[in-house]
Design an enzyme around this catalytic site. Structure first.
Site, mmCIF file in Angstrom:
data_model
loop_
_atom_site.group_PDB
_atom_site.id
_atom_site.type_symbol
_atom_site.label_atom_id
_atom_site.label_comp_id
_atom_site.label_asym_id
_atom_site.label_seq_id
_atom_site.Cartn_x
_atom_site.Cartn_y
_atom_site.Cartn_z
ATOM 1 C CB SER A 244 -0.907 0.000 1.216
ATOM 2 O OG SER A 244 -0.149 0.364 2.349
ATOM 3 C CE LYS A 245 -0.244 7.958 -2.739
ATOM 4 N NZ LYS A 245 0.858 8.254 -3.589
#
Ligand code: GLU
Length: 481
Positions: A244-245
């Site tokens: 995930s970012k």
């Protein structure tokens, strides 16, 4: 075997990421295991994107993890302009590199044309054929980049994790190696520096795999030795997709700020692509050094799972000596608490098993330092009438008053208190006593609380509870300030 020399070469264009930290750790472990050396090089040639604050974040993270580097001075690419210029000049003089004057529009048109013919796009080679004189003439007037005249051949190398990797350089074409004579690009400076630092093994993320044939051919063109390579697997999110970012862009230092232990962070990082014999999971740094070989590194993606980190933290919180944990705890607690080191230590020892991170300690422990406000109703146990609760608390008070010393140990009180509790019903005594001592719904048991708080403070707290119950004989719900 020659002495192992490895490097960690981060670009300070973002915070110290999980991926970077793993690369640093694997290099460090490899060096320590092989009795070699581990160097740090800051790749800050990208002037726009490199930031001092990111460099500081990276250095801070390395120090927190205890990954010390062996070069007294950190090498910075921004300080090595002359060296790159000399190497670029050499390639240009020998005709192994050339100036390219093609405009972005021309390059784009070429690219489109190649794509429409189904050919993978690469530079068409127009400026490669310019004579040195023609190029020199244009140079003052037209903007130009420097390209490597890629020799056409198959490049093969033995990746220490992935095995044989083969690439045909025809697919790569003449890559840009510098924006101009003073601004080399990554693939070029990395080759010059790895040779200058006499790096024997390059261990880095799989995202660099496609750069390796470029770097090998460049090293050969420059007459420099080619190191061995190992490419670490991608780090995937728990769903086996891209990370995930937040995790990709966040800093490892965020975990430090939350109160994770460096021992747990190292343990977590080492398992992202490597495993020890017998699939053990909890490892100390020394165990990692003893066992780390790239033979046990995996090719397939490594899965990042934050719950695993929390679990490992718990394991290391149990194992690391209390003196060390107390040092680590210092930034997380009020200054006032540090003035009572013996008391703090006692509180820490009984709360140790209940916290997931050092950051949770203050909330768990503050009732030891000041009794929190709580409603009288919290003292009541199930259906037990209030009068009975008062009576039980008074009996407990009597027991503590009778204790001969100011310091009471849980052990000496245990027998009498449990005997009493067996008569009254366990919950009807132990619950109100524990709430009286902690002011909290959840806390360690009453015996431990009495031992840490001592005779005087325990009595003071029980008396406040009794006062609170007495004050609220009607509603049963009040609070003490
Ligand atoms: N500066 C590069 C990076 O941060 C280093 C890659 C390499 O190790 O060669 O990805």
């Amino acid at each position: 075997m020659e002495k192992v020399r490895v490097r960690f070469a981060p670009s300070p264009t973002g915070p110290f990421s999980i991926g970077n930290a793993r690369t640093a750790l694997y290099n460090w472990l490899f060096a320590r295991h092989e009795g070699g050396e581990f160097f740090l090089r800051i790749e800050d040639t990208d002037k726009e994107r490199s930031k001092k604050e990111y460099e500081e974040d990276i250095l801070e993270g390395l120090m927190w993890l205890g990954l010390a580097w062996d070069n007294a001075e950190v090498m910075r690419q921004s300080e090595r302009g002359k060296v790159y210029e000399a190497a670029l000049t050499k390639l240009l003089d020998e005709g192994r590199a050339y100036y390219c004057f093609c405009t972005p529009d021309e390059l784009e048109a070429d690219r489109q044309a190649q794509m429409s013919q189904g050919i993978p796009p690469k530079y068409g080679g127009k400026c490669r054929h310019l004579s040195k004189e023609e190029a020199a003439k244009k140079l003052g007037t037209t903007s130009a980049v420097i390209r490597f005249a890629m020799p056409l051949r198959e490049v093969e190398f033995e990746d220490m994790i992935r095995g044989k990797v083969r690439t045909n350089t025809d697919l790569i074409g003449d890559i840009v190696i510098a924006k101009n004579i003073r601004e080399p690009l990554y693939n070029f400076s990395v080759v010059v520096d790895d040779a200058a630092m006499q790096i024997t093994h390059v261990i880095r993320g799989e995202d660099h795999l496609s750069n390796t044939p470029k770097q090998i051919t460049l090293a050969e063109a420059l007459g420099l030795p080619v190191p061995q390579y190992a490419h670490l697997p991608l780090i995937l999110g728990p769903d086996k997709k891209k990370l995930s970012k937040r995790n990709l862009e966040g800093s490892l230092n965020d975990y430090r700020r939350q109160g994770y232990l460096p021992e747990a962070a190292l343990n977590f990082l080492v398992l992202l692509g490597w495993h020890p014999a017998k699939d053990r999971e909890v490892l100390t740094r020394d165990e990692m050094i003893a066992e780390f070989t790239l033979k046990r590194a995996q090719k397939g993606g490594a899965v990042f799972n934050e719950e695993k980190l929390a679990w490992l933290n718990l394991q290391h919180l149990k194992a690391v000596p209390v003196e060390i944990l107390l040092e680590r705890l210092a930034p997380f607690i009020p200054l006032e608490w540090q003035k009572h080191p013996l008391f703090l230590r006692k509180v820490f020892e009984i709360e140790r098993g209940r916290m997931k991170t050092l950051g949770e300690f203050t909330t768990l422990a503050d009732s030891f330092f000041a009794l929190p406000e709580y409603p009288a109703s919290l003292l009541l146990w199930k259906e037990t009438p209030k009068e009975e609760v008062i009576k039980n608390l008074e009996d407990a008070e009597g027991l503590i008053v009778a204790a001969p010393e100011k310091k009471i140990t849980a052990r000496e009180l245990e027998f009498d208190l449990f005997e009493m509790a067996n008569r009254t019903g366990r919950g009807a005594l132990l619950w109100p006593l524990r709430v009286a001592l902690s002011g909290r719904e959840a806390s360690p048991g009453p015996l431990e609380l009495i031992e840490v708080l001592g005779k005087e403070e325990s009595l003071r707290r029980i008396r406040r509870a009794l006062a609170l119950l007495g004050e609220n004989s009607e509603s049963g719900a009040g609070s003490l300030a």
